[in-house]
Design an enzyme around this catalytic site. Structure first.
Site, PDB file in Angstrom:
ATOM      1  N   LEU A   1       0.822  -1.201   0.000  1.00  0.00           N
ATOM      2  CA  LEU A   1       0.000   0.000   0.000  1.00  0.00           C
ATOM      3  C   LEU A   1       0.859   1.256   0.000  1.00  0.00           C
ATOM      4  O   LEU A   1       2.063   1.204   0.215  1.00  0.00           O
ATOM      5  CB  LEU A   1      -0.940  -0.032   1.204  1.00  0.00           C
TER       6      LEU A   1
ATOM      7  N   THR B   1       6.152   0.469   2.290  1.00  0.00           N
ATOM      8  CA  THR B   1       7.177   1.245   2.983  1.00  0.00           C
ATOM      9  C   THR B   1       6.453   2.226   3.902  1.00  0.00           C
ATOM     10  O   THR B   1       5.983   3.279   3.471  1.00  0.00           O
ATOM     11  CB  THR B   1       8.072   1.999   1.988  1.00  0.00           C
TER      12      THR B   1
ATOM     13  N   LYS C   1      14.525  -0.314   5.544  1.00  0.00           N
ATOM     14  CA  LYS C   1      14.024   0.167   4.250  1.00  0.00           C
ATOM     15  C   LYS C   1      13.950   1.689   4.235  1.00  0.00           C
ATOM     16  O   LYS C   1      14.269   2.336   3.229  1.00  0.00           O
ATOM     17  CB  LYS C   1      12.651  -0.430   3.953  1.00  0.00           C
TER      18      LYS C   1
END
Length: 269
Positions: free
Chosen positions: A65, A93, A163
């Site tokens: 998403l 993320t 990330k």
């Protein structure tokens, strides 16, 4: 083969879902804009009318998403519908705080893995993504392997954190290349010569990404990542980078385009 529900069919989600479908998994998909699911439905996926309908019978749930708000909204619909024993792979993320908040909402019988990806649409299509995985991946390693190479990062939330670090570095480096080339232009240095010299130096990878074709990392999503990063701790350089991207994104077309387009605007404001 496990029944998989895949929620979020944007630039990255659609090719990732296609990989799972091609591997033979029964696949139910959902996307806020249902029309984006049509190619997958034509290939054999089942389209769910609502997120809860997608996950009700799923063994594995995958979410890809746009941002924490989108994840929160979808979670509100699917958490009550998840069956005991389901495994949820959260690949957006969204940062570690959103992952931990999500975990706190789940019943003990549901296992959450945070597994954001590195790479763009080209690698998503070929199953060559880099996948950072935090938490208990037992039972979903083979699903992740369909999508790319997995790097275990530790406890739940560690993959989301790493990330964010990686994305901040890439987004910042692209803006740095753009501003450095603006400096070259101002000094009268030939643009191609400056680009070649930078490409052969320490930031060569960032130069390649600044001029990449056939990939997509939307500027609006990059800005979202920088907002998450700069809320975490004091990051003056990244605050300045965020301002650069915000000025570029004043053009709505650039906001949705790849960061390489924004870099061109940063170079020539």
């Amino acid at each position: 083969m496990e029944q998989i529900a895949f929620l979020g069919l944007g630039h990255m989600g659609a090719p990732m879902a296609r990989r799972l479908l091609a591997a033979g998994h029964p696949l139910t998909v959902w996307n806020r804009t249902a029309a984006k699911a049509e190619p997958l439905v034509a290939e054999g996926a089942v389209l769910a009318a609502a997120p809860a309908d997608a996950v009700r019978d799923a063994d594995v749930v995958v979410t890809m998403l746009a941002d924490p708000a989108a994840l929160d909204a979808v979670a509100g619909e699917i958490v009550p519908a998840l069956r005991p024993g389901a495994r949820w792979i959260e690949m957006s993320t969204v940062g570690p705080d959103a992952v931990r908040e999500l975990a706190a909402r789940l019943d003990a019988g549901v296992t959450l893995v945070d597994a954001p990806v590195m790479g763009s649409t080209d690698r998503a299509a070929t199953g060559e993504l880099g996948i950072l995985a935090g938490g208990d991946t037992a039972g979903v390693e083979h699903v992740l392997a369909r999508l790319g190479t997995v790097t275990r990062t530790g406890a739940l939330g560690t993959a989301a954190a790493l990330k964010l670090v990686i994305n901040a570095s890439v987004i910042g480096a692209v803006a740095l290349v753009a501003e450095t080339l603006r400096l070259a232009d101002a000094l009268g240095v030939d643009g191609d010569t400056a680009r070649a010299a930078l490409a052969n130096g320490p930031i060569g990878g960032a130069v390649a990404r600044t001029f990449a074709d056939g990939v997509h990392f939307g500027t609006a999503l990059a800005m979202k990542d920088l907002v998450l990063a700069t809320k975490t701790t004091e990051l003056p350089a990244l605050e300045a980078v965020l301002a650069d991207y915000r000025r570029a994104a004043d053009d709505p077309a650039l906001a949705q385009a790849d960061i390489s387009r924004a870099a061109a605007r940063i170079r020539n404001p």
